[in-house]
Motif scaffolding. Sequence first.
Motif, PDB file in Angstrom:
ATOM      1  N   SER A 156       0.810  -1.219   0.000  1.00  0.00           N
ATOM      2  CA  SER A 156       0.000   0.000   0.000  1.00  0.00           C
ATOM      3  C   SER A 156       0.845   1.271   0.000  1.00  0.00           C
ATOM      4  CB  SER A 156      -0.957   0.007   1.199  1.00  0.00           C
ATOM      5  OG  SER A 156      -0.242   0.003   2.401  1.00  0.00           O
ATOM      6  N   LEU A 157       2.124   1.175   0.347  1.00  0.00           N
ATOM      7  CA  LEU A 157       3.004   2.348   0.326  1.00  0.00           C
ATOM      8  C   LEU A 157       3.858   2.422  -0.946  1.00  0.00           C
ATOM      9  CD1 LEU A 157       4.195   2.468   4.037  1.00  0.00           C
ATOM     10  CD2 LEU A 157       2.513   3.917   2.908  1.00  0.00           C
ATOM     11  N   LYS A 158       3.593   1.532  -1.885  1.00  0.00           N
ATOM     12  CA  LYS A 158       4.373   1.530  -3.121  1.00  0.00           C
ATOM     13  C   LYS A 158       4.279   2.890  -3.808  1.00  0.00           C
ATOM     14  CE  LYS A 158       5.234  -1.079  -7.279  1.00  0.00           C
ATOM     15  NZ  LYS A 158       4.915  -2.269  -8.055  1.00  0.00           N
ATOM     16  N   GLY A 159       5.439   3.439  -4.128  1.00  0.00           N
ATOM     17  CA  GLY A 159       5.498   4.734  -4.778  1.00  0.00           C
ATOM     18  C   GLY A 159       5.457   5.914  -3.812  1.00  0.00           C
ATOM     19  N   LYS A 160       5.233   5.629  -2.529  1.00  0.00           N
ATOM     20  CA  LYS A 160       5.146   6.701  -1.537  1.00  0.00           C
ATOM     21  C   LYS A 160       6.435   6.846  -0.735  1.00  0.00           C
ATOM     22  CE  LYS A 160       0.185   6.254  -1.050  1.00  0.00           C
ATOM     23  NZ  LYS A 160      -0.932   5.974  -0.151  1.00  0.00           N
ATOM     24  N   ILE A 161       7.241   5.813  -0.721  1.00  0.00           N
ATOM     25  CA  ILE A 161       8.521   5.883  -0.019  1.00  0.00           C
ATOM     26  C   ILE A 161       9.622   5.403  -0.954  1.00  0.00           C
ATOM     27  CG2 ILE A 161       7.545   5.559   2.286  1.00  0.00           C
ATOM     28  CD1 ILE A 161       8.442   2.661   2.160  1.00  0.00           C
TER      29      ILE A 161
END
Length: 86
Positions: free
Chosen positions: A51-56
Amino acid sequence: MPQFSVQEAKIQLSQLIAKALAGEDVVITLRKTPVVRLEPIAAQGKRRFGSLKGKIAIAERFQDPLPESERGSWDLASNLPRSNQG
């Protein structure tokens, strides 16, 4: 709005929880004074892998060895007490 005394609530707790979960107002009284309202807790979202892919992002040098100036404070093995056995 239905109200229940503390004594009634003790006897019928499971049913009162079911009513609250069904969206009904459930109020518990103490000496005929409303003191508590039962209400469901909002469901928390489920964790989803990715769910954090591309956000960190992880820096390219993440796996690089630590500089000598920082290595000493991370050398935890040298700070352990030595065993007197053997």
